[in-house]
Write a protein that holds these residues in place. Structure first.
Motif, PDB file in Angstrom:
ATOM      1  N   THR A  96      -9.089   4.244   3.680  1.00  0.00           N
ATOM      2  CA  THR A  96      -8.230   4.916   2.709  1.00  0.00           C
ATOM      3  C   THR A  96      -6.790   4.496   2.987  1.00  0.00           C
ATOM      4  OG1 THR A  96      -7.820   6.842   4.112  1.00  0.00           O
ATOM      5  CG2 THR A  96      -9.735   6.950   2.601  1.00  0.00           C
ATOM      6  N   ARG A  97      -5.944   4.698   2.007  1.00  0.00           N
ATOM      7  CA  ARG A  97      -4.533   4.345   2.161  1.00  0.00           C
ATOM      8  C   ARG A  97      -3.943   5.059   3.372  1.00  0.00           C
ATOM      9  NH1 ARG A  97      -0.207   7.353   0.789  1.00  0.00           N
ATOM     10  NH2 ARG A  97       1.778   6.291   0.511  1.00  0.00           N
ATOM     11  N   ASN A  98      -4.187   6.360   3.495  1.00  0.00           N
ATOM     12  CA  ASN A  98      -3.600   7.120   4.593  1.00  0.00           C
ATOM     13  C   ASN A  98      -4.130   6.656   5.950  1.00  0.00           C
ATOM     14  OD1 ASN A  98      -2.041   8.551   2.823  1.00  0.00           O
ATOM     15  ND2 ASN A  98      -3.377  10.336   2.779  1.00  0.00           N
ATOM     16  N   ALA A  99      -5.414   6.359   6.030  1.00  0.00           N
ATOM     17  CA  ALA A  99      -5.976   5.853   7.285  1.00  0.00           C
ATOM     18  C   ALA A  99      -5.357   4.504   7.633  1.00  0.00           C
ATOM     19  CB  ALA A  99      -7.495   5.737   7.185  1.00  0.00           C
ATOM     20  N   PHE A 100      -5.136   3.664   6.634  1.00  0.00           N
ATOM     21  CA  PHE A 100      -4.521   2.355   6.868  1.00  0.00           C
ATOM     22  C   PHE A 100      -3.075   2.522   7.313  1.00  0.00           C
ATOM     23  CE2 PHE A 100      -2.205  -1.430   5.324  1.00  0.00           C
ATOM     24  CZ  PHE A 100      -2.804  -2.376   6.147  1.00  0.00           C
ATOM     25  N   LEU A 101      -2.335   3.441   6.689  1.00  0.00           N
ATOM     26  CA  LEU A 101      -0.944   3.664   7.090  1.00  0.00           C
ATOM     27  C   LEU A 101      -0.874   4.140   8.541  1.00  0.00           C
ATOM     28  CD1 LEU A 101       0.557   5.288   3.860  1.00  0.00           C
ATOM     29  CD2 LEU A 101       0.631   2.889   4.583  1.00  0.00           C
ATOM     30  N   GLU A 102      -1.796   5.004   8.942  1.00  0.00           N
ATOM     31  CA  GLU A 102      -1.843   5.462  10.337  1.00  0.00           C
ATOM     32  C   GLU A 102      -2.210   4.306  11.263  1.00  0.00           C
ATOM     33  OE1 GLU A 102      -1.680   7.878  13.708  1.00  0.00           O
ATOM     34  OE2 GLU A 102      -0.823   8.124  11.710  1.00  0.00           O
ATOM     35  N   PHE A 103      -3.174   3.488  10.849  1.00  0.00           N
ATOM     36  CA  PHE A 103      -3.543   2.311  11.630  1.00  0.00           C
ATOM     37  C   PHE A 103      -2.328   1.411  11.826  1.00  0.00           C
ATOM     38  CE2 PHE A 103      -4.561  -2.229  11.241  1.00  0.00           C
ATOM     39  CZ  PHE A 103      -5.264  -2.429  12.416  1.00  0.00           C
ATOM     40  N   ALA A 143       0.822  -1.222   0.000  1.00  0.00           N
ATOM     41  CA  ALA A 143       0.000   0.000   0.000  1.00  0.00           C
ATOM     42  C   ALA A 143       0.851   1.265   0.000  1.00  0.00           C
ATOM     43  CB  ALA A 143      -0.933   0.004   1.210  1.00  0.00           C
ATOM     44  N   VAL A 144       2.041   1.203   0.570  1.00  0.00           N
ATOM     45  CA  VAL A 144       2.897   2.390   0.666  1.00  0.00           C
ATOM     46  C   VAL A 144       3.147   2.997  -0.713  1.00  0.00           C
ATOM     47  CG1 VAL A 144       5.258   3.141   1.200  1.00  0.00           C
ATOM     48  CG2 VAL A 144       3.981   1.784   2.846  1.00  0.00           C
ATOM     49  N   SER A 145       3.364   2.173  -1.700  1.00  0.00           N
ATOM     50  CA  SER A 145       3.690   2.682  -3.041  1.00  0.00           C
ATOM     51  C   SER A 145       2.460   2.995  -3.898  1.00  0.00           C
ATOM     52  CB  SER A 145       4.581   1.680  -3.782  1.00  0.00           C
ATOM     53  OG  SER A 145       3.871   0.478  -3.994  1.00  0.00           O
ATOM     54  N   ARG A 146       1.266   2.699  -3.411  1.00  0.00           N
ATOM     55  CA  ARG A 146       0.044   2.933  -4.175  1.00  0.00           C
ATOM     56  C   ARG A 146      -0.727   4.099  -3.573  1.00  0.00           C
ATOM     57  NH1 ARG A 146      -1.615  -0.472  -7.820  1.00  0.00           N
ATOM     58  NH2 ARG A 146      -0.431  -2.358  -8.158  1.00  0.00           N
ATOM     59  N   THR A 147      -0.455   5.290  -4.082  1.00  0.00           N
ATOM     60  CA  THR A 147      -1.026   6.510  -3.526  1.00  0.00           C
ATOM     61  C   THR A 147      -2.544   6.482  -3.485  1.00  0.00           C
ATOM     62  OG1 THR A 147       0.870   7.705  -4.362  1.00  0.00           O
ATOM     63  CG2 THR A 147      -1.022   9.012  -3.711  1.00  0.00           C
ATOM     64  N   VAL A 197      -7.748  -0.063   1.370  1.00  0.00           N
ATOM     65  CA  VAL A 197      -7.529  -1.351   2.004  1.00  0.00           C
ATOM     66  C   VAL A 197      -8.853  -1.759   2.633  1.00  0.00           C
ATOM     67  CG1 VAL A 197      -6.288  -2.595   3.809  1.00  0.00           C
ATOM     68  CG2 VAL A 197      -5.092  -0.868   2.436  1.00  0.00           C
ATOM     69  N   VAL A 198      -9.272  -2.975   2.347  1.00  0.00           N
ATOM     70  CA  VAL A 198     -10.513  -3.500   2.885  1.00  0.00           C
ATOM     71  C   VAL A 198     -10.143  -4.612   3.862  1.00  0.00           C
ATOM     72  CG1 VAL A 198     -12.750  -4.523   2.362  1.00  0.00           C
ATOM     73  CG2 VAL A 198     -11.669  -2.979   0.703  1.00  0.00           C
ATOM     74  N   LEU A 199     -10.435  -4.376   5.137  1.00  0.00           N
ATOM     75  CA  LEU A 199     -10.121  -5.338   6.183  1.00  0.00           C
ATOM     76  C   LEU A 199     -11.428  -5.857   6.759  1.00  0.00           C
ATOM     77  CD1 LEU A 199      -8.200  -6.781   8.124  1.00  0.00           C
ATOM     78  CD2 LEU A 199      -8.097  -4.676   9.460  1.00  0.00           C
ATOM     79  N   ASP A 200     -11.693  -7.120   6.523  1.00  0.00           N
ATOM     80  CA  ASP A 200     -12.931  -7.752   6.992  1.00  0.00           C
ATOM     81  C   ASP A 200     -14.165  -6.966   6.561  1.00  0.00           C
ATOM     82  OD1 ASP A 200     -11.497  -9.820   8.157  1.00  0.00           O
ATOM     83  OD2 ASP A 200     -11.394  -8.828  10.103  1.00  0.00           O
TER      84      ASP A 200
END
Length: 82
Positions: free
Chosen positions: A56-63, A40-44, A48-51
């Motif tokens: 959003t990518r940024n929310a997932f990176l923070e998570f 995900a880091v390289s895909r601006t 991300v769908v978790l369960d």
């Protein structure tokens, strides 16, 4: 959505095209999250769908930042006990 034996993680484009997907047992969730994180880091413009819950990518990176910090603290605490 969460399967009976574990979790489902998907990396998708903004248009819903699945780039990567994994069904993992609960015991392997941390490793799978880290694999998806690296992708995900390289895909601006990705999601991300978790369960079944879309992030959003940024929310997932923070998570993941918080997840890794919590994991590191737990490991440190466990090493002090032994």
């Amino acid at each position: 959505m969460e399967n009976a034996n574990g979790h489902t993680i998907q990396l998708t484009t903004l248009y819903g095209e699945v780039v990567d997907a994994e069904d993992v047992p609960a015991a392997e969730l941390a490793a799978a999250l880290r694999r998806i994180h690296r992708r995900a880091v390289s895909r601006t413009n990705s999601l991300v769908v978790l369960d079944g819950v879309m992030h959003t990518r940024n929310a997932f990176l923070e998570f993941m930042r918080e997840f890794n910090e919590t994991d590191a603290r737990a490991q440190l605490k466990a090493s002090r006990v032994h």
